[in-house]
Motif scaffolding. Structure first.
Motif, short mmCIF file in Angstrom:
data_model
loop_
_atom_site.label_atom_id
_atom_site.label_comp_id
_atom_site.label_asym_id
_atom_site.label_seq_id
_atom_site.Cartn_x
_atom_site.Cartn_y
_atom_site.Cartn_z
N GLN A 174 -117.31 -16.77 -48.44
CA GLN A 174 -116.81 -16.51 -49.79
C GLN A 174 -117.52 -17.34 -50.85
OE1 GLN A 174 -112.22 -15.08 -48.86
NE2 GLN A 174 -112.62 -17.19 -49.45
N SER A 192 -112.85 -9.16 -56.01
CA SER A 192 -111.56 -8.69 -55.52
C SER A 192 -111.50 -8.97 -54.02
CB SER A 192 -111.40 -7.19 -55.79
OG SER A 192 -112.42 -6.45 -55.14
N ILE A 193 -110.29 -8.81 -53.45
CA ILE A 193 -110.12 -9.01 -52.01
C ILE A 193 -110.42 -7.69 -51.30
CG2 ILE A 193 -108.49 -9.61 -50.20
CD1 ILE A 193 -107.07 -11.42 -52.17
N ASP A 214 -112.49 -12.46 -50.18
CA ASP A 214 -112.40 -12.52 -51.64
C ASP A 214 -113.81 -12.67 -52.20
OD1 ASP A 214 -111.76 -12.81 -54.26
OD2 ASP A 214 -110.39 -14.50 -54.00
N THR A 215 -114.26 -11.71 -52.99
CA THR A 215 -115.64 -11.72 -53.51
C THR A 215 -115.75 -12.44 -54.85
OG1 THR A 215 -115.40 -9.60 -54.66
CG2 THR A 215 -116.06 -9.54 -52.34
N LYS A 216 -114.68 -13.10 -55.28
CA LYS A 216 -114.68 -13.72 -56.61
C LYS A 216 -115.77 -14.77 -56.75
CE LYS A 216 -111.40 -16.63 -57.43
NZ LYS A 216 -110.07 -17.23 -57.71
#
Length: 407
Positions: free
Chosen positions: A170, A211-212, A232-234
Motif C-alpha cells: 500500500q 479506494s479500497i 487501499d490504493t490511497k
C-alpha cells in the motif's frame, strides 16, 4: 551422541526425523526449525511497516541520484523528484482529527518517444526509495468479464513483489506502461463498448483516485467463492508512461490555432517544432483519447525530450550501469580486460542515429558487435581483448542492417 536423543520441542526421537541439531541443553529437529522459520518470517512481515523505515529523500537528492543512471531529461527528473517527495511526505505525516487540510495524491504521467527513459526513471526511483515496484503493460488490460486481464491484476502484481505484505504494497509504486494504447479512437464518447480502451480507463479511475479494492491474490478472473485481499490504493503512487504516437500533430494544431493577429509571425518563431512535446497540455491528452476523468487523476504531466546524438554518446559510457561498463564487467568475470576504441563508440552512436532506434537500439548494435567475441573469448588463452573500428564495421556488414532497423 546417544541414539535416544529427542527433540526438545516436539519430543520425536532421532530415528523419527531427518536431522537433529544439538544445543547446550537440548535438541531441535529439522521440522521444528522449519516451523520456527515460518513463524519468524510471518512476524517480520506483520511488523515490516515499523521495522522497515522508508527512505525519504529531498527533491534535489532524488534528482542527483537519477542523474547517475539517466542521461538528460532534466525537466522530467525535476517533476518526478518533486512529485515523489510530496507523495511520501504526504502519508508519512501523522493524522490529526483537527487538521482540515487533506493533501491529495499526485499521480504522474510521462509522455515521450520510445527509448527515452520512461521506465528507467520509474525503476530507478523505486530502487532509491526501496519500496515495492511493479511494471504493468496497459495493452493486456480489459474490462471485467472479457478476455484479457482485469484492472485488479495491477495490484495483484504489486502484492506478489511485496510477498503479500499488504502494508508494504500500500506504499508501493506502480508504473503503467503503454497508457496511450488504451485511448479511445476519437475525441467523442464511444457509443459501442470499448473493452480495451475507454472501458479500461473507467476501471482505472478507482485505483488512481484512492479506494479500497478487493484483489484476487493469484490474479486471473474473479469468482464469488474466491478469497479476496482488500488493498487501499490511497497511498500507492501511480506513474503512467506512453509514447503517444501522433500527439505532436495535435499539439501543433493547438499552437497554430492560437497564432493569429499581428503577432502571429513573432509567436511562430518562438515555437520549437523539433521538440513539440515540451508544449504538451492536458487538452492534448484529451484530444488523443484519454477521458477527462483520468486526466484529472494524473495531475503531474511532464515530457521526455527526444535523444540527440550527444545524449546517446553519453548513455553509452557515463551512467553507473552503462552498456560499456556492463560489457567490461562481463568480460572481467572471465579475467579478460576489454578495451573498446573511441571511434567504435562514435560508430555505434552514428548507427543508432541513422536507424532511429533510440537508447534501446544501442544495446542491439552492441550485441551484434560483441556476440562473436563473447562466444570465443572465454575459451581462448588471451586475457586482453580490443574492439577496433574495422572489426565493428565488419560485424554489422555481416548481419546486415535490416534486422537492426527493425529492433
Amino acid at each position: 551422541m546417544k541414539r535416544d536423543d529427542k527433540c526438545s520441542f516436539c519430543g520425536r526421537s532421532r530415528n523419527d526425523v531427518r536431522l537433529l541439531v544439538s544445543g547446550v541443553n537440548g535438541f531441535i529437529c529439522d521440522e521444528c526449525i522449519r516451523q520456527a522459520n515460518e513463524i519468524v518470517n510471518e512476524n517480520c512481515r506483520m511488523e515490516a511497516p515499523d521495522c522497515h523505515s522508508l527512505k525519504i529523500r529531498k527533491p534535489k537528492e532524488i534528482k542527483e541520484y537519477l542523474d547517475q543512471y539517466v542521461i538528460g531529461q532534466d525537466e522530467a527528473k525535476k517533476f518526478l523528484s518533486v512529485a515523489v517527495y510530496n507523495h511520501y511526505k504526504r502519508f508519512m505525516q501523522p493524522l490529526s482529527d483537527n487538521d482540515e487540510v487533506e493533501i491529495e495524491k499526485s499521480n504522474i504521467i510521462l509522455v515521450g518517444e520510445t527509448g527515452t527513459g520512461k521506465t528507467l526513471l520509474a525503476r530507478t526511483i523505486a530502487k532509491l526509495l526501496d519500496v515495492p515496484f511493479t511494471i504493468v503493460d496497459a495493452t493486456v488490460l480489459t474490462e471485467a468479464g472479457y478476455v484479457g486481464e482485469d484492472i485488479e491484476s495491477i495490484l495483484t502484481r504489486l502484492l506478489q513483489v511485496s510477498d503479500y505484505n499488504v502494508e508494504q504494497a500500500q506504499r508501493g509504486i506502480v508504473f503503467i506502461d503503454e497508457i496511450d494504447k488504451i485511448a479511445r479512437k476519437g475525441d467523442n464518447p464511444s457509443i459501442t463498448r470499448d473493452v480495451s480502451g475507454e472501458g479500461v480507463q473507467q476501471g482505472l479511475l478507482k485505483l488512481l483516485e484512492g479506494s479500497i479494492v478487493n484483489v484476487p491474490p493469484q490474479g486471473g478472473r474473479k469468482h464469488p467463492d474466491q478469497k479476496m485481499i482488500p488493498v487501499d490504493t490511497k497511498n500507492i503512487l501511480f506513474i503512467c508512461g506512453g509514447a503517444f504516437d501522433g500527439i505532436k500533430n495535435k499539439i501543433a494544431n493547438r499552437l497554430n490555432s492560437r497564432v493569429v493577429g499581428y503577432n502571429s509571425d513573432k509567436d511562430k518563431d518562438k515555437i520549437d517544432f523539433n521538440n513539440l512535446l515540451q508544449y504538451i497540455a492536458p487538452q492534448d491528452l484529451k484530444s488523443f483519447g484519454l477521458i477527462p476523468e483520468i486526466i484529472g487523476r494524473l495531475p503531474v504531466l511532464t515530457h521526455l525530450d527526444p535523444l540527440d546524438r550527444e545524449a546517446l554518446r553519453r548513455i553509452l559510457t557515463e551512467p553507473k550501469n552503462s552498456l560499456i561498463k556492463q560489457y567490461i564487467k562481463m568480460f572481467k568475470i572471465d579475467d579478460i580486460d576489454l578495451t573498446i576504441d573511441e571511434d567504435v563508440l562514435e560508430f555505434i552512436v552514428d548507427k543508432a542515429v541513422e536507424f532511429k532506434v533510440g537508447a534501446r537500439g544501442l544495446r542491439s548494435i552492441c550485441e551484434t558487435i560483441m556476440m562473436d567475441k563473447m562466444y570465443e573469448a572465454p575459451s581462448e588463452k588471451s586475457k586482453k581483448l580490443t574492439i577496433s573500428l574495422d572489426y565493428a564495421k565488419a560485424c554489422l556488414e555481416k548481419v546486415g542492417t535490416a534486422r537492426l532497423k527493425q529492433s
